[in-house]
Design an enzyme around this catalytic site. Structure first.
Site, PDB file in Angstrom:
ATOM      1  N   GLU A  74       5.410  -4.921   7.122  1.00 44.34           N
ATOM      2  CA  GLU A  74       4.566  -3.841   7.509  1.00 44.34           C
ATOM      3  C   GLU A  74       5.343  -3.290   8.872  1.00 44.34           C
ATOM      4  OE1 GLU A  74       3.195  -6.210   6.222  1.00 44.34           O
ATOM      5  OE2 GLU A  74       1.446  -5.378   4.769  1.00 44.34           O
ATOM      6  N   ALA A 134       0.917  -1.202   0.047  1.00 47.36           N
ATOM      7  CA  ALA A 134      -0.235  -0.077   0.158  1.00 47.36           C
ATOM      8  C   ALA A 134       1.044   1.368  -0.116  1.00 47.36           C
ATOM      9  CB  ALA A 134      -0.924  -0.137   1.296  1.00 47.36           C
ATOM     10  N   GLU A 169      -0.505  -9.250  -0.355  1.00 49.92           N
ATOM     11  CA  GLU A 169      -1.721  -9.697   0.157  1.00 49.92           C
ATOM     12  C   GLU A 169      -2.653  -9.614  -1.083  1.00 49.92           C
ATOM     13  OE1 GLU A 169      -1.801  -6.477   2.940  1.00 49.92           O
ATOM     14  OE2 GLU A 169      -2.395  -7.794   4.708  1.00 49.92           O
TER      15      GLU A 169
HETATM   16  N1  CO8 Z   1       4.669   3.182  -1.062  1.00 49.38           N
HETATM   17  C1  CO8 Z   1       5.059   4.007  -1.437  1.00 49.38           C
HETATM   18  N2  CO8 Z   1       5.936   4.368  -2.254  1.00 49.38           N
HETATM   19  C2  CO8 Z   1       6.872   3.230  -2.478  1.00 49.38           C
HETATM   20  C3  CO8 Z   1       6.425   2.005  -1.752  1.00 49.38           C
HETATM   21  C4  CO8 Z   1       5.374   1.964  -0.979  1.00 49.38           C
HETATM   22  N3  CO8 Z   1       4.873   0.978  -0.494  1.00 49.38           N
HETATM   23  N4  CO8 Z   1       7.431   1.185  -2.151  1.00 49.38           N
HETATM   24  C5  CO8 Z   1       8.276   1.863  -2.878  1.00 49.38           C
HETATM   25  N5  CO8 Z   1       7.761   3.124  -3.026  1.00 49.38           N
HETATM   26  C6  CO8 Z   1       8.710   3.986  -3.844  1.00 49.38           C
HETATM   27  C7  CO8 Z   1       9.825   4.638  -3.061  1.00 49.38           C
HETATM   28  O1  CO8 Z   1       9.419   5.495  -2.278  1.00 49.38           O
HETATM   29  C8  CO8 Z   1      10.781   5.204  -4.362  1.00 49.38           C
HETATM   30  O2  CO8 Z   1      10.145   6.292  -4.695  1.00 49.38           O
HETATM   31  P1  CO8 Z   1      11.184   7.672  -4.998  1.00 49.38           P
HETATM   32  O3  CO8 Z   1      11.974   7.213  -6.354  1.00 49.38           O
HETATM   33  O4  CO8 Z   1      10.137   8.748  -5.105  1.00 49.38           O
HETATM   34  O5  CO8 Z   1      12.104   8.031  -3.749  1.00 49.38           O
HETATM   35  C9  CO8 Z   1      10.267   4.101  -5.465  1.00 49.38           C
HETATM   36  O6  CO8 Z   1       8.803   3.507  -5.095  1.00 49.38           O
HETATM   37  C10 CO8 Z   1      11.360   3.088  -5.782  1.00 49.38           C
HETATM   38  O7  CO8 Z   1      11.754   2.592  -4.315  1.00 49.38           O
HETATM   39  P2  CO8 Z   1      13.156   2.292  -3.637  1.00 49.38           P
HETATM   40  O8  CO8 Z   1      13.921   3.423  -4.329  1.00 49.38           O
HETATM   41  O9  CO8 Z   1      13.044   2.042  -2.251  1.00 49.38           O
HETATM   42  O10 CO8 Z   1      13.426   0.903  -4.484  1.00 49.38           O
HETATM   43  P3  CO8 Z   1      14.367  -0.074  -4.044  1.00 49.38           P
HETATM   44  O11 CO8 Z   1      14.869  -0.977  -5.158  1.00 49.38           O
HETATM   45  O12 CO8 Z   1      15.664   0.487  -3.432  1.00 49.38           O
HETATM   46  O13 CO8 Z   1      13.737  -1.189  -2.826  1.00 49.38           O
HETATM   47  C11 CO8 Z   1      11.668  -2.224  -1.881  1.00 49.38           C
HETATM   48  C12 CO8 Z   1      12.663  -1.816  -3.286  1.00 49.38           C
HETATM   49  C13 CO8 Z   1      12.765  -3.085  -1.122  1.00 49.38           C
HETATM   50  C14 CO8 Z   1      10.519  -2.578  -2.218  1.00 49.38           C
HETATM   51  C15 CO8 Z   1      11.423  -0.711  -1.042  1.00 49.38           C
HETATM   52  O14 CO8 Z   1      10.926   0.243  -2.052  1.00 49.38           O
HETATM   53  C16 CO8 Z   1      10.799  -1.037  -0.247  1.00 49.38           C
HETATM   54  O15 CO8 Z   1      10.898  -1.451   1.022  1.00 49.38           O
HETATM   55  N6  CO8 Z   1       9.274  -0.481  -0.107  1.00 49.38           N
HETATM   56  C17 CO8 Z   1       8.367  -0.712   1.050  1.00 49.38           C
HETATM   57  C18 CO8 Z   1       7.653  -2.019   1.080  1.00 49.38           C
HETATM   58  C19 CO8 Z   1       6.915  -2.104   2.307  1.00 49.38           C
HETATM   59  O16 CO8 Z   1       7.064  -1.762   3.374  1.00 49.38           O
HETATM   60  N7  CO8 Z   1       5.561  -2.399   1.892  1.00 49.38           N
HETATM   61  C20 CO8 Z   1       4.466  -2.418   3.021  1.00 49.38           C
HETATM   62  C21 CO8 Z   1       3.608  -1.198   2.752  1.00 49.38           C
HETATM   63  S1  CO8 Z   1       2.484  -1.147   4.254  1.00 49.38           S
HETATM   64  C22 CO8 Z   1       1.105  -2.186   3.624  1.00 49.38           C
HETATM   65  O17 CO8 Z   1       1.353  -2.399   2.264  1.00 49.38           O
HETATM   66  C23 CO8 Z   1      -0.074  -2.356   4.445  1.00 49.38           C
HETATM   67  C24 CO8 Z   1      -1.187  -2.829   3.555  1.00 49.38           C
HETATM   68  C25 CO8 Z   1      -2.459  -2.656   4.229  1.00 49.38           C
HETATM   69  C26 CO8 Z   1      -3.808  -2.626   3.343  1.00 49.38           C
HETATM   70  C27 CO8 Z   1      -4.962  -2.197   4.101  1.00 49.38           C
HETATM   71  C28 CO8 Z   1      -6.081  -2.053   3.208  1.00 49.38           C
HETATM   72  C29 CO8 Z   1      -7.248  -2.166   4.030  1.00 49.38           C
END
Ligand code: CO8
Length: 258
Positions: free
Chosen positions: A132, A65, A112
């Site tokens: 998360e 998300a 999910e």
């Molecule tokens: N949300 C927003 N932006 C994101 C997300 C995310 N989940 N993941 C990546 N991005 C963005 C980064 O901020 C970055 O943006 P920018 O270039 O503007 O800085 C761009 O995507 C590229 O990401 P990275 O530079 O971080 O790329 P890497 O290759 O270095 O890393 C990863 C890739 C490991 C995937 C890393 O991006 C990461 O850890 N992302 C977050 C993963 C995460 O924590 N996911 C869980 C989110 S919380 C959630 O999903 C709860 C769901 C609940 C739903 C409920 C519904 C009712």
């Protein structure tokens, strides 16, 4: 008009949906989820479609998300269904089979979303995880309920509590994915499987899906409701604000409650 975050195509009797928000690794925000929900409902009511495939990019099925969108929300914001909740349940309502074709990251809400599909076909590059906990929250769209049902308690606890990612081979061994294929064969394999399914009798396909889900879903709804309330409540904590702020500021979180 704003850019479309879900590309909609048909391949014979297969509906193909491609998550298309590459700059954010397909982070699932309201616009994307609204478009996905609308496209799914359109395929559901289209008599020419017998099976749906959802895919992302080579790098990410979806990295979760949208953290940037969520980070300042309060408990009441997330409890209010006009926010993230509104289109997360649509996939559950679809009677036609849905295949997730996963390459790269399927994390948090991305994992999910894949688990809400009926079959996951993974590229050998796929990485699944529920990270998360690193943000000071928990999975909020079924991760704590569907993951243990798919891979067992031990591995689900490991993934949810340590935030480590699980590769495609491990995910197949654990029972999360049905097939692992070379990344360059992912779409061919997924579309072939979908074409086979779409060639069957639709009523029996839909009813087989319903029956398998009945076996799988036991008291899932209670679990999902419980999980959703806990997920909401974490938006009342300082650690959720800190965890999500730290992510967007690209630094390590300084959690208050360790
Ligand atoms: N949300 C927003 N932006 C994101 C997300 C995310 N989940 N993941 C990546 N991005 C963005 C980064 O901020 C970055 O943006 P920018 O270039 O503007 O800085 C761009 O995507 C590229 O990401 P990275 O530079 O971080 O790329 P890497 O290759 O270095 O890393 C990863 C890739 C490991 C995937 C890393 O991006 C990461 O850890 N992302 C977050 C993963 C995460 O924590 N996911 C869980 C989110 S919380 C959630 O999903 C709860 C769901 C609940 C739903 C409920 C519904 C009712």
């Amino acid at each position: 008009m704003s850019e479309s975050f879900v590309l909609v195509e048909t391949r014979g009797r297969v509906g193909l949906l491609t998550l298309n928000r590459p700059k954010a690794l397909n982070a699932l925000n309201d616009q994307l989820m609204d478009e996905l929900g609308a496209a799914l409902l359109a395929f559901e009511s289209n008599a020419d479609i017998g099976c749906v495939v959802i895919t992302g990019s080579e790098k990410a099925f979806a990295a979760g998300a949208d953290i940037g969108a969520m980070k300042d929300w309060s408990y009441m914001d997330v409890y209010n269904s006009e926010y993230i909740t509104r289109n997360w349940e649509t996939l559950k309502r679809i009677k036609k089979p849905v295949i997730a074709a996963v390459a790269g990251y399927a994390l948090g809400g991305g994992c999910e979303l894949a688990m809400m599909c009926d079959i996951i076909i993974a590229a050998d590059t796929a990485k699944f995880g529920q990270p998360e906990i690193k943000l000071g929250v928990i999975p909020g769209a079924g991760g704590t309920q569907r993951l243990p049902r798919a891979v067992g308690k031990a591995k689900a606890m490991d993934l949810a509590l340590t935030a480590r990612m699980m590769g495609a081979e491990e995910a197949e061994r654990a029972g999360l994915v049905s097939r692992v294929v070379a990344a360059d064969k992912l779409m061919e394999e997924a579309l072939d499987a979908a074409t086979v399914i779409a060639s069957m009798s639709l009523p029996s396909v839909m009813m087989a899906k319903e029956c398998v889900n009945r076996a799988f879903e036991g008291s899932l709804n209670e679990g999902l409701l419980f999980e959703r309330r806990v997920f909401h409540s974490l938006f009342a904590t300082e650690d959720q604000k800190e965890g999500m702020a730290a992510f967007t500021e690209k630094r390590k979180p300084d959690f208050k409650h360790r």
